[in-house]
Design a protein around this motif. Sequence first.
Motif, PDB file in Angstrom:
ATOM      1  N   VAL A 146       0.129  -1.506   0.371  1.00 48.11           N
ATOM      2  CA  VAL A 146      -0.337  -0.534   0.062  1.00 48.11           C
ATOM      3  C   VAL A 146       0.452   1.539   0.281  1.00 48.11           C
ATOM      4  N   ALA A 147       0.389   2.346  -1.049  1.00 49.84           N
ATOM      5  CA  ALA A 147       1.201   3.312  -0.499  1.00 49.84           C
ATOM      6  C   ALA A 147       1.535   3.949   0.624  1.00 49.84           C
ATOM      7  N   SER A 148       1.091   3.771   1.465  1.00 49.98           N
ATOM      8  CA  SER A 148       0.796   4.963   2.394  1.00 49.98           C
ATOM      9  C   SER A 148       2.004   3.918   3.512  1.00 49.98           C
ATOM     10  N   ASP A 149       2.935   2.837   2.717  1.00 46.50           N
ATOM     11  CA  ASP A 149       3.716   1.811   3.715  1.00 46.50           C
ATOM     12  C   ASP A 149       4.488   2.509   3.199  1.00 46.50           C
ATOM     13  N   MET A 150       5.158   2.838   2.121  1.00 39.95           N
ATOM     14  CA  MET A 150       5.999   4.018   1.529  1.00 39.95           C
ATOM     15  C   MET A 150       6.953   4.640   1.375  1.00 39.95           C
ATOM     16  N   LEU A 151       7.884   5.118   2.709  1.00 33.11           N
ATOM     17  CA  LEU A 151       8.378   5.768   3.055  1.00 33.11           C
ATOM     18  C   LEU A 151      10.431   6.008   2.377  1.00 33.11           C
ATOM     19  N   SER A 152      10.806   6.893   2.144  1.00 31.31           N
ATOM     20  CA  SER A 152      11.970   6.649   2.301  1.00 31.31           C
ATOM     21  C   SER A 152      12.858   6.732   2.591  1.00 31.31           C
ATOM     22  N   ILE A 153      14.409   6.448   2.303  1.00 27.52           N
ATOM     23  CA  ILE A 153      15.370   5.714   3.298  1.00 27.52           C
ATOM     24  C   ILE A 153      15.828   6.475   4.531  1.00 27.52           C
TER      25      ILE A 153
END
Length: 74
Positions: free
Chosen positions: A11-18
Amino acid sequence: MAIPTVVPYTVASDMLSIKEIRDQLKATGHPVTADDIERWIREQDLYVEKYRRDVYVSYSDILMAHQEHVGSQN
């Protein structure tokens, strides 16, 4: 007849930058570097999204890799 769709990505909300993930992991007592996170992405062939100059990866996937990393230190 409707069939369920299999979504291979998180899910897109789970994506974070390094950088964001690195900052979140500082609070765990087992901090890691951006290089560690990038190595886990390569080793586990994790899905990433690139937007402008930032790389985004699933925070859940990195938490699992972090758990393995911490467990291997004991």
